[in-house]
Enzyme design. Structure first.
Site, PDB file in Angstrom:
ATOM      1  N   HIS A  97     -10.103   1.309   1.743  1.00  0.00           N
ATOM      2  CA  HIS A  97      -9.597   2.666   2.014  1.00  0.00           C
ATOM      3  C   HIS A  97     -10.748   3.658   2.152  1.00  0.00           C
ATOM      4  CE1 HIS A  97      -5.252   2.684   1.956  1.00  0.00           C
ATOM      5  NE2 HIS A  97      -5.176   2.017   0.825  1.00  0.00           N
ATOM      6  N   CYS A 101       0.858  -1.192   0.000  1.00  0.00           N
ATOM      7  CA  CYS A 101       0.000   0.000   0.000  1.00  0.00           C
ATOM      8  C   CYS A 101       0.889   1.236   0.000  1.00  0.00           C
ATOM      9  CB  CYS A 101      -0.885  -0.023   1.242  1.00  0.00           C
ATOM     10  SG  CYS A 101      -1.948   1.413   1.387  1.00  0.00           S
ATOM     11  N   LEU A 102       0.544   2.216  -0.839  1.00  0.00           N
ATOM     12  CA  LEU A 102       1.369   3.430  -0.903  1.00  0.00           C
ATOM     13  C   LEU A 102       1.366   4.198   0.418  1.00  0.00           C
ATOM     14  CD1 LEU A 102       0.426   4.670  -4.489  1.00  0.00           C
ATOM     15  CD2 LEU A 102       2.563   3.575  -3.786  1.00  0.00           C
ATOM     16  N   HIS A 137      -9.016  -3.899  -1.767  1.00  0.00           N
ATOM     17  CA  HIS A 137      -8.060  -3.099  -0.993  1.00  0.00           C
ATOM     18  C   HIS A 137      -8.432  -1.610  -1.053  1.00  0.00           C
ATOM     19  CE1 HIS A 137      -3.760  -2.061   0.235  1.00  0.00           C
ATOM     20  NE2 HIS A 137      -4.211  -0.923  -0.242  1.00  0.00           N
ATOM     21  N   GLU A 138      -8.711  -1.115  -2.262  1.00  0.00           N
ATOM     22  CA  GLU A 138      -9.012   0.311  -2.432  1.00  0.00           C
ATOM     23  C   GLU A 138     -10.358   0.686  -1.816  1.00  0.00           C
ATOM     24  OE1 GLU A 138      -6.621   2.086  -3.181  1.00  0.00           O
ATOM     25  OE2 GLU A 138      -5.354   0.515  -4.024  1.00  0.00           O
TER      26      GLU A 138
END
Ligand code: ZN
Length: 334
Positions: A306, A260-261, A302-303
């Site tokens: 967020h 993850c960034l 995943h996104e």
């Protein structure tokens, strides 16, 4: 269709773009017809009375305007306009720009001007303008020289505006910006040029950072938006997800490594459903429904986590999570 769209001033980079001087147009320039047509379309669509070519992303000395008196359309097109006379008496109007949201300021300018210019057939003209028309023409010609209406304000007021523009998008990390990352995103109500600009900016940051997905709250924007590009075989093929919703998850699960960034330099193996169905709207307002598996299904889950303020580290044991946070601190020199 052409590629011209309204450009916004919303970051240092975009401001720098507007600060560049526009170039003289030559009569053999075959692009001017299309450019003018798009400028007029964009001007009327946004209920503006004038726009300069830079506002649609082109550094050429072209402006169009139309005060639309009595709602009748009667546009004037000016190529290579030049102010050849300015009166000493001034007039004050409230000015704003469709390229700059939320800034409306009273600006004093010469009340009467004379402009020489070429029309779209490259015929030479002169025009004397007064009052609002004079202000409008000066405001648009300023753009051609990289000047914006707020440059006429006093230093303090001007710097305040520039500072708010320059607060650029930056990827938030779990050590310094955990509150931002924990903030749940709100649905996008209307897909505007500003939204599209932000999505493109997110995409750019994602590419620069070597990611394959980025959610809006990772750059501090509290909106339900995600950009994804798996860049298979090195070919860019971005997907823009607005208000995405997972409508089905498979019972079958898989383990996959996730990074993850916002958790730089780390990864961990996470178990999630293997397949999902997703509904979303794209950056042009079109609705989609897809069923997907493999890395895309993983990336989507995943996104979307967020957007709910959830991170992949939440699926780990406390010991593992603490280890990752320690590693991130080390990576970021915090
Ligand atoms: Zn992430």
């Amino acid at each position: 269709m052409n590629n011209y769209s309204l450009k916004k001033i919303y970051s240092q980079k975009s401001l720098d773009f507007f600060r560049q001087k526009s170039e003289i147009v030559y009569s053999n320039d075959k692009t001017i017809g299309d450019l003018v047509k798009s400028m007029l379309e964009i001007m009327y669509k946004n209920s503006a009375i004038g726009i300069a070519a830079v506002m649609v992303g082109v550094h050429k000395r072209v402006i169009v305007f139309d005060l639309q008196k009595n709602v009748r359309k009667k546009p004037t097109i000016m190529i290579n306009p030049e102010i050849i006379y300015k009166s000493e008496d001034m007039n004050e109007f409230s000015e704003s720009s469709i390229s700059l949201d939320g800034v409306i300021k009273n600006i004093k300018r010469p009340n009467i001007i004379k402009v020489s210019y070429l029309d779209d057939n490259f015929q030479k003209h002169e025009l004397k303008a007064e009052g609002l028309l004079s202000t409008c023409i000066q405001h648009e010609i300023d753009y051609l020289d990289g000047k914006l209406f707020f440059d006429y304000l006093d230093e303090e007021e001007k710097n305040k505006i520039i500072k708010s523009i320059a607060s650029e998008l930056k990827i938030k990390n779990i050590v310094e910006d955990i509150d931002t990352l924990r903030t749940k995103c709100e649905p996008v109500k209307e897909i505007t040029d500003q939204i599209r600009n932000t999505l493109n900016d997110m995409l750019e940051i994602m590419y620069q950072s070597g990611g394959i997905g980025l959610a809006a709250n990772q750059v501090g924007i509290n909106k339900c938006m995600v950009v994804i590009d798996l860049q298979k075989d090195g070919i860019k093929k971005p997907i823009f997800l607005i208000n995405p919703k997972i409508t089905w998850k498979s019972e079958e699960t898989v383990l996959m490594d996730e990074g993850c960034l916002s958790v730089p330099g780390c990864s961990a193996s996470i178990e999630r459903p293997a397949k999902v169905k997703l509904e979303y709207t794209d950056n042009y307002g079109k609705n989609h429904e897809i069923e997907t598996d493999d890395i895309l299904a993983r990336c989507i889950q995943h996104e979307l986590d967020h957007l709910d303020g959830k991170l992949y580290i939440d699926y780990l044991s406390k010991i593992k999570r603490d280890m990752l946070i320690k590693k991130v601190k080390k990576n970021l020199n915090i």
